[in-house]
Design an enzyme around this catalytic site. Structure first.
Site, mmCIF file in Angstrom:
data_model
loop_
_atom_site.group_PDB
_atom_site.id
_atom_site.type_symbol
_atom_site.label_atom_id
_atom_site.label_comp_id
_atom_site.label_asym_id
_atom_site.label_seq_id
_atom_site.Cartn_x
_atom_site.Cartn_y
_atom_site.Cartn_z
ATOM 1 N N THR A 160 4.981 -1.457 -7.770
ATOM 2 C CA THR A 160 5.364 -0.040 -7.739
ATOM 3 C C THR A 160 6.335 0.154 -6.571
ATOM 4 O O THR A 160 7.525 -0.095 -6.720
ATOM 5 C CB THR A 160 4.135 0.881 -7.639
ATOM 6 N N LYS A 186 -0.182 -6.912 -6.010
ATOM 7 C CA LYS A 186 0.740 -5.834 -5.690
ATOM 8 C C LYS A 186 0.018 -4.855 -4.790
ATOM 9 O O LYS A 186 -1.211 -4.734 -4.810
ATOM 10 C CB LYS A 186 1.272 -5.143 -6.942
ATOM 11 N N THR A 197 -4.380 1.290 -3.629
ATOM 12 C CA THR A 197 -3.565 1.128 -4.829
ATOM 13 C C THR A 197 -3.034 -0.305 -4.838
ATOM 14 O O THR A 197 -1.863 -0.573 -4.648
ATOM 15 C CB THR A 197 -2.444 2.172 -4.955
ATOM 16 N N GLU A 283 4.247 0.445 2.938
ATOM 17 C CA GLU A 283 5.435 1.272 2.731
ATOM 18 C C GLU A 283 6.117 1.592 4.063
ATOM 19 O O GLU A 283 5.516 2.179 4.964
ATOM 20 C CB GLU A 283 5.045 2.554 2.001
ATOM 21 N N ASN A 405 6.913 8.579 0.715
ATOM 22 C CA ASN A 405 5.817 9.337 0.109
ATOM 23 C C ASN A 405 6.117 10.833 -0.011
ATOM 24 O O ASN A 405 5.444 11.520 -0.796
ATOM 25 C CB ASN A 405 4.539 9.108 0.909
ATOM 26 N N THR A 410 8.886 12.883 -7.248
ATOM 27 C CA THR A 410 10.119 13.523 -7.705
ATOM 28 C C THR A 410 11.334 12.648 -7.476
ATOM 29 O O THR A 410 12.420 12.994 -7.906
ATOM 30 C CB THR A 410 10.305 14.877 -6.997
#
Length: 410
Positions: A160, A186, A197, A283, A405, A410
Site C-alpha cells: 500500500t 507489507k 496494517t 511512513e 496520512n 483523498t
C-alpha cells in the site's frame, strides 16, 4: 528492500535472494487487475500440495471480512494450498456485502486454480469502508497463470504505502534434508504492537505438526511482529500466515524432534527480519530504531518497557531531529506501567552512556548527535531488576508521516 537478516546461529544460512517461493513446491506471482491505477494489486501464493497452516490475526475488534473467511478456511482442516491477496481496498467495515464478496473471491480463485475452497486464504489490504470492485477482482483472478511465477510481482502486489518490497529466505539442514523458509511482508503505516496494517506470509517445505506450528507462530509473533511500532495504530486486516507443505521429506517436526529448536530459530529469524523491514519502512521514516531492555523483572516487563520507548512520539521526533534527549526515554520507561527502581536505570544511545543509576552523566553532545545521524539507532535500557529481556523496533517520526496520512484517502 535489502535484507536486514544477520543469521549468527550455527546451521542457519541466509539466502541472498528469494522469498515465499524459495521453499520446494511453492510458487507466487502478481498482476494488475485495476483496483489501483497502474501498480500490481492482485497477488497469489500456491503450493503443489495442501500445506499445514497456521495464522495469527489483528486484535482490532473490527476484523475485516477476508480475515474471517481465512479463519473459516483454516478451521476446517488446518490446511491451505493457496493464498489470494488484493491491495487497494481492505474490504473492512463493509457489512454483509463485504462478507459475500470475500467468500465469492475465495470461490472464484479456488475454481480457477482447481483447489478446495477451504484450502484458500483470502487477504485484502488498503482503504477501509469501500466494497471490493468484484468485476475487476474476478477478471484479475481469471488472468492468473500458476506457471508464470514471479515473486517480485507478488511482493509488489501486496503493498500500500510501502516504499519497498520486503522478503527473506533461509535454509538449514534437518534429518539430512535441506529445509527452506521463505517470507514476504507489507506494512508501513498503522503499525503498532499486536499487529497493525501489516501482512506477513511465510512458507516452508518442512514437514511440521500443525499443532506445534501454530504454537511456534504465536510465540514467535509475540517476540517479532508484535514488537514493532510506527504510529500507535492497530488496523483491521492484519495477519501473519505460515504454510508448511512437507515436500522436503524430513521426519515430521514437533517438540519431540531433536532439531525442533533449530527450525523454530529459523522461523523466528525470518519473522524478525520481516518485522524489522516493516519498522524501517514506516511512513516517512528515515531511521530504524531498536530498543533493547535488559535486567527487567521478567520478559513481559521488558516487552512493555521496550515498546513504550519505541512507541513514544517524543522519542521518535527527537531521533529524527538528532537530539540526544534522554529525558524522553526515561519518561517512556516510567509510564510503561511496569514498576522499576528508578535509581538503577542505565541508558545508552549507541556507544554513548547518557544515564547511570537513574542520574544524567556528562557526555559528548556532538558525539551523541553524530550517532543519531545514522540510519540504524540502538537504544539500550538496563534496569538491574531481574533476568527479563526484550527488543522492540520502531522508526523516527518525520514531517512526511503527516503529509502521507493527511491525504491518504483523498
Amino acid at each position: 528492500m535489502t535484507q536486514i537478516i544477520d543469521v549468527d546461529i550455527e546451521h542457519i544460512h541466509a539466502l541472498s535472494h528469494g522469498g515465499v517461493a524459495a521453499p520446494k513446491g511453492f510458487k507466487a506471482g502478481g498482476l494488475h487487475c485495476g483496483i489501483k491505477y497502474k501498480r500490481p494489486d492482485l497477488g497469489w501464493i500456491h503450493s503443489e500440495v495442501p500445506a499445514n497452516a497456521a495464522a495469527v490475526y489483528t486484535t482490532n475488534q473490527f476484523q475485516a471480512a477476508p480475515l474471517l473467511v481465512t479463519q473459516d478456511s483454516i478451521a476446517i482442516e488446518q490446511k491451505l494450498q493457496s493464498v489470494v491477496v488484493n491491495s487497494g481496498v481492505a474490504n473492512a467495515c463493509t457489512g454483509d456485502e463485504g462478507m459475500t464478496n470475500a467468500y465469492h473471491m475465495r470461490k472464484l480463485y479456488a475454481e480457477h486454480v482447481v483447489a478446495e475452497e477451504h484450502h484458500i486464504a483470502v487477504v485484502s489490504t488498503g482503504l477501509i469502508g469501500e466494497q471490493l470492485p468484484m468485476e475487476k477482482v474476478s477478471h484479475g483472478i481469471q488472468q492468473i497463470a500458476l506457471e508464470d511465477m514471479n515473486e517480485d510481482l507478488f511482493e509488489k502486489a501486496i503493498l500500500t504505502t510501502d516504499t519497498a518490497t520486503k522478503h527473506v529466505a533461509l535454509q538449514m539442514e534437518i534429518d539430512g534434508k535441506t529445509i527452506t523458509i521463505g517470507g514476504a511482508a507489507k506494512g508501513s503505516g498503522m503499525i503498532h504492537p499486536n499487529m497493525a496494517t501489516m501482512l506477513a506470509f511465510m512458507t516452508t517445505d518442512a514437514a511440521v505438526s500443525q499443532t506445534y506450528l501454530h504454537q511456534a507462530l504465536k510465540d514467535i509473533t509475540n517476540k517479532t511482529y508484535n514488537m514493532i511500532t510506527v504510529d500507535g495504530d492497530t488496523s483491521t486486516n492484519d495477519m501473519v500466515l505460515v504454510m508448511a507443505n512437507g515436500l522436503a521429506e524430513n521426519k515430521p517436526l514437533s517438540k519431540k524432534h531433536p532439531q525442533w529448536d533449530l527450525f523454530v530459530k529459523g522461523l523466528e529469524h525470518a519473522s524478525q527480519t520481516l518485522a524489522k523491514m516493516i519498522a524501517r519502512d514506516g511512513e516517512g521514516a528515515t531511521k530504524l530504531v531498536e530498543v533493547q531492555v535488559k535486567g527487567a523483572a521478567d520478559d513481559h516487563a521488558a516487552q512493555a518497557i521496550s515498546k513504550a520507548v519505541a512507541g513514544s512520539n517524543l522519542v521518535k521526533t527527537a531521533i529524527y531531529g538528532t537530539d540526544p534527549n534522554w529525558g524522553r526515554i526515561v519518561c517512556a520507561v516510567g509510564y510503561s506501567g511496569k514498576p522499576i527502581d528508578t535509581n538503577n536505570i542505565k541508558v545508552t544511545l549507541g556507544p554513548v552512556t547518557v544515564v547511570e543509576k537513574g542520574l544524567p552523566v556528562p557526555f559528548n553532545e556532538e558525539e551523541a548527535k553524530s550517532y543519531l545521524h545514522q540510519e540504524n539507532i540502538h537504544i539500550a535500557v538496563e534496569l538491574d531488576e531481574g533476568q527479563g529481556t526484550a527488543t522492540a523496533w520502531g522508526c523516527d517520526l518525520t514531517y512526511d508521516y503527516v503529509k502521507i496520512n493527511a491525504s491518504y484517502r483523498t
